[in-house]
Design an enzyme around this catalytic site. Structure first.
Site, PDB file in Angstrom:
ATOM      1  N   THR A 103     -65.100 -20.985 -22.042  1.00  0.00           N
ATOM      2  CA  THR A 103     -65.900 -22.194 -21.847  1.00  0.00           C
ATOM      3  C   THR A 103     -67.354 -21.893 -21.497  1.00  0.00           C
ATOM      4  OG1 THR A 103     -65.179 -22.305 -19.533  1.00  0.00           O
ATOM      5  CG2 THR A 103     -63.914 -23.567 -21.136  1.00  0.00           C
ATOM      6  N   CYS A 104     -67.641 -20.687 -21.002  1.00  0.00           N
ATOM      7  CA  CYS A 104     -69.016 -20.382 -20.621  1.00  0.00           C
ATOM      8  C   CYS A 104     -69.940 -20.366 -21.829  1.00  0.00           C
ATOM      9  CB  CYS A 104     -69.090 -19.059 -19.876  1.00  0.00           C
ATOM     10  SG  CYS A 104     -68.363 -17.678 -20.764  1.00  0.00           S
ATOM     11  N   PHE A 105     -69.408 -20.033 -23.026  1.00  0.00           N
ATOM     12  CA  PHE A 105     -70.256 -20.095 -24.216  1.00  0.00           C
ATOM     13  C   PHE A 105     -69.559 -20.783 -25.384  1.00  0.00           C
ATOM     14  CE2 PHE A 105     -68.003 -16.189 -25.290  1.00  0.00           C
ATOM     15  CZ  PHE A 105     -68.004 -15.471 -24.112  1.00  0.00           C
TER      16      PHE A 105
END
Length: 763
Positions: free
Chosen positions: A729-731
């Site tokens: 989810t961070c990228f």
């Protein structure tokens, strides 16, 4: 603060007599000489009842265009004050209550609700972090606004009510697993539900235990009594017998909600990934204190496994209109919530239940927890309508608002209401704007109020530094919004709860852990990533340092705030500024910083938000949802442009060169577009990006948690590296294995997005 009349005890509609209304219509016609406007009005008249005349058009570019079109309605023959009559507006059948003092032939101004099929994708110019508006989920499950559909819906609700399961107590028998000592807890699968059992002080491994649990059993249809008599007798006979239940241990790594045998409350448990055949039923000891004996040694914090849950204890306040309470952030296994809702003076609006009788039983909740998301929404709306909302004719509230002082007047009105009043029908009147609220003004009010209170310029909420679509509580709201800042959070909690009760949407998305706090869902160290990705990664790196490096860093048990250009140092423990972090106490430091950033920093604001929310919605009613489903329930399903999604997707890994020509990629898009409904598409977005929100400018400006543009990415991986899709989810990346068939891809993606709320497949 500007003060105005906020509430009137009875609903009355401001109306114009025939003379005043004719002048209004003349003004309207004088201002609408454009031929296309006249043609539109003539076509619209064909969809309206006789005696209904359109007055005004929505303002061009208005952020809240729905609800601004108004109509002049002539009261039909035979109708007098207080009586209801039906009219047709824009092919919608509406039920209008004739105001007191009026009679047949008089005219009233009506503002209708927007059709449920109409999506509102408008964008507010006051907030740079706006997102595309969601659409409602099942406001009318038959997709129509006419009276026939309403009757169908009423009958369907009655049918579901008659088929509700009932709760019965059933005896179970189980053998104490190996390695379980007296006063330790273990879990079993009793029937279809997981239960938490405590080994008695005088018992030992191998000994048989008996206990009783509530179970949900089907409600026999009254019309089929004759055909089910024999079966009922057999069932009753079985209920008297103790049942031997095979131990079934969940090997999946994650937290599970279960029912505690001692008091029948829902609690959280977590088990290690042990072999289910070895008979070990122990719970994970680092985050879940398996022994109930006094233990002075605090379990060591583990960034991968530990979880905390907010625990809310209600108290009666000095003001009879609202409760107070204490919110704590406790280890996940220590939080508990009721598995049923009893009838009392605040929970008995539409029922004749005696005090302490169940309004919503364990069987109701247990059966709903296994439903699909859409069926859960139908169940939730049924419970709200039949159990908690007050019938219009048993009591309703009129709220008078000045549009130029919308937030101030709304705050005074809503905070003056008792908990019972919060569950009554609200009717809004914008002062100096004559009209009857037939639903449109209510929907407009909810949107306008929440837009203002979430606006970062208000100082109560901040746009997330990594993802501008998401909002988080401003820890310095007392500095930016004044001494009344906590009242606004209590007010917002009531508005959010009322929106759920009345099936309105809250268009603003918050960071993930806010939804978890509302639900009492386990919050883990990884939730920090969506708050501050850079700081989260720095903390994670500390766990990888050598002992010598850690011991030489020289930082202390403090956290530095940066507010309005000033720096403030917060001690995480007594004398924290004098205590250095080293390899021996690193786990304690990570635990304290985690608890502070996700709870302690906004404890006061969060407490008021939760107290306001649960003034309206009973907490056990939400236990059927996970935090992703709650976001969809509150914000609605996003309007997803599939072509925009495809055009703004990046391909890496084994898909880097073949891109959309790869058969697995083609299967992926074909599955999403043709097999997934809108709720499953939203869950896929949540799985990959952390939120169901779509930027108002589309997928081309999708942000990662670092604040940079991170387009939706499909990363091809070998099938052996991971059996199921995995998300980052961070990228905004999904790792998609090279499946051999379209069916295999469909099944595995579906499993991944349905189990994501428990941490499945995430990194």
């Amino acid at each position: 603060m500007n003060r105005a009349l906020g509430m009137a005890p009875l609903t009355t509609a401001t109306a114009a007599d025939s003379t005043d209304s004719s002048s209004l219509m003349n003004d309207d016609s004088n201002n609408n000489n454009n031929e296309s406007e006249v043609e539109q009005t003539e076509q619209e008249d064909l969809m309206n009842s006789p005696g209904v005349t359109r007055l005004s058009s929505p303002s061009s570019g208005s952020p809240t265009s729905y609800g601004t079109v108004s109509y002049m309605v002539t009261i039909p023959e035979g109708v007098s004050g207080g009586q209801q009559f039906r009219i047709m507006i824009q092919n919608q059948q509406l039920m209008i209550t004739c105001p007191e003092g009026l009679r047949a032939g008089n005219q009233v101004r009506v503002v209708p609700p927007a059709p449920s099929s109409t999506s509102n994708n408008s964008v507010s110019n006051n907030n740079t972090s706006t997102i595309a508006q969601g659409t409602d989920l099942s406001r009318n499950e038959y997709g129509s606004n006419n009276a026939d559909a309403d009757e169908q819906q009423r009958r369907a609700r009655l049918q579901r009510e008659n088929s509700r399961p009932i709760t019965q107590m059933q005896m179970f028998e189980v053998r104490v697993p190996d390695n379980i000592r007296p006063l330790e807890n273990f879990t079993i699968l009793a029937g279809s539900q997981r239960a938490l059992v405590q080994c008695p002080a005088d018992a030992q491994a191998g000994q048989m235990l008996r206990f009783r649990l509530p179970v949900a059993v089907p409600n026999q249809n009254q019309n089929n009594k004759s055909t089910t008599t024999a079966k009922s007798k057999r069932d009753k006979q079985k209920e008297k017998q103790a049942m031997s239940v095979k131990l079934d241990y969940n090997t999946k790594d994650g937290w599970t909600r279960t029912i505690r045998v001692t008091d029948y409350k829902f609690v959280w448990v977590r088990q290690e990934n042990t072999n289910p055949m070895d008979g070990s039923g122990k719970l994970w000891s680092a985050s879940s204190s398996t022994s109930l004996q006094p233990n002075n040694n605090e379990p060591q914090f583990n960034v991968q496994k530990s979880a905390y849950v907010r625990s809310l204890q209600f108290q009666e306040g000095k003001d009879p209109r609202m409760r107070t309470g204490v919110v704590q952030f406790v280890r996940a296994n220590e939080a508990a919530v009721d598995s049923h809702i009893e009838s009392d003076e605040n929970n008995n609006n539409n029922n004749k239940k005696k005090k302490n009788e169940d309004l919503v039983s364990f069987a109701d909740i247990a059966s709903a927890q296994t439903k699909s998301f859409r069926d859960k929404v139908v169940w939730f709306n049924d419970m709200c309508t039949t159990r908690f909302k007050t019938d219009y004719f048993k009591g309703h509230v009129r709220i008078n608002i000045r549009r130029e002082f919308l937030l101030e007047d709304s705050l005074l009105a809503v905070m003056s209401l008792s908990r019972n009043d919060l569950r009554k029908v609200w009717r809004f009147e914008f002062l100096q704007e004559e009209g009857i609220d037939a639903g449109g003004l209510s929907r407009e009010w909810f949107q306008l109020v929440t837009e203002q209170i979430f606006n970062p310029d208000m100082g109560l909420w901040l746009s997330n530094s990594g993802n501008q679509m998401l909002h988080q509580i401003n820890p310095a709201s007392d500095l930016t919004s004044g001494e009344d800042h906590l009242v606004y959070f209590r007010f917002l909690g009531r508005v959010m709860g009322k929106a759920l009760l009345d099936q309105h949407l809250i268009p603003t998305h918050t960071v993930r852990h806010i939804y978890k706090h509302i639900l009492g869902w386990p919050i883990t160290f990884d939730d920090l990533e969506l708050v501050d990705a850079q700081y989260y990664n720095s903390l994670k790196e500390l766990t990888e340092y050598d002992k010598d490096v850690l011991d030489s860093l020289g930082f202390t048990f403090t956290y530095t705030h940066h507010n309005l250009g000033a720096y403030k140092e917060i001690e995480l423990c007594p004398d924290g500024s004098k205590r250095e972090v080293n390899s021996e106490n690193l786990h304690e430091y990570l635990q304290l910083i985690f608890k502070y950033l996700l709870f302690g920093m906004v404890e006061k604001q969060l407490t008021e938000l939760l107290l306001g929310f649960f003034d309206v919605i009973p907490e056990p009613l939400l236990t059927v949802f996970d935090y992703q489903e709650l976001e969809l329930l509150m914000c609605g399903l996003p309007e997803i442009d599939m072509e925009d999604w495809k055009e703004n997707t990046v391909y890496t890994g084994t898909f880097e060169y073949s891109r959309r020509n790869n058969k697995v990629v083609q299967w992926f898009w074909d599955t999403i577009e043709n097999d997934f409904d809108s709720s499953q598409k939203a869950k896929l977005l949540q799985f990959v990006t952390g939120t169901s929100g779509v930027p108002s400018r589309g997928f081309s400006v999708l942000q990662g948690t670092d604040g940079n543009i991170r387009k939706f990415t499909i990363h091809g991986v070998k099938k052996g590296s991971c059996p199921y899709p995995r998300s980052h989810t961070c990228f905004n990346r999904i790792d998609l294995p090279m499946y051999g068939t379209r069916k295999e891809l469909y099944n595995n993606i579906k499993v991944a997005i349905e189990l994501e709320s428990t941490g499945f497949g995430q990194e």
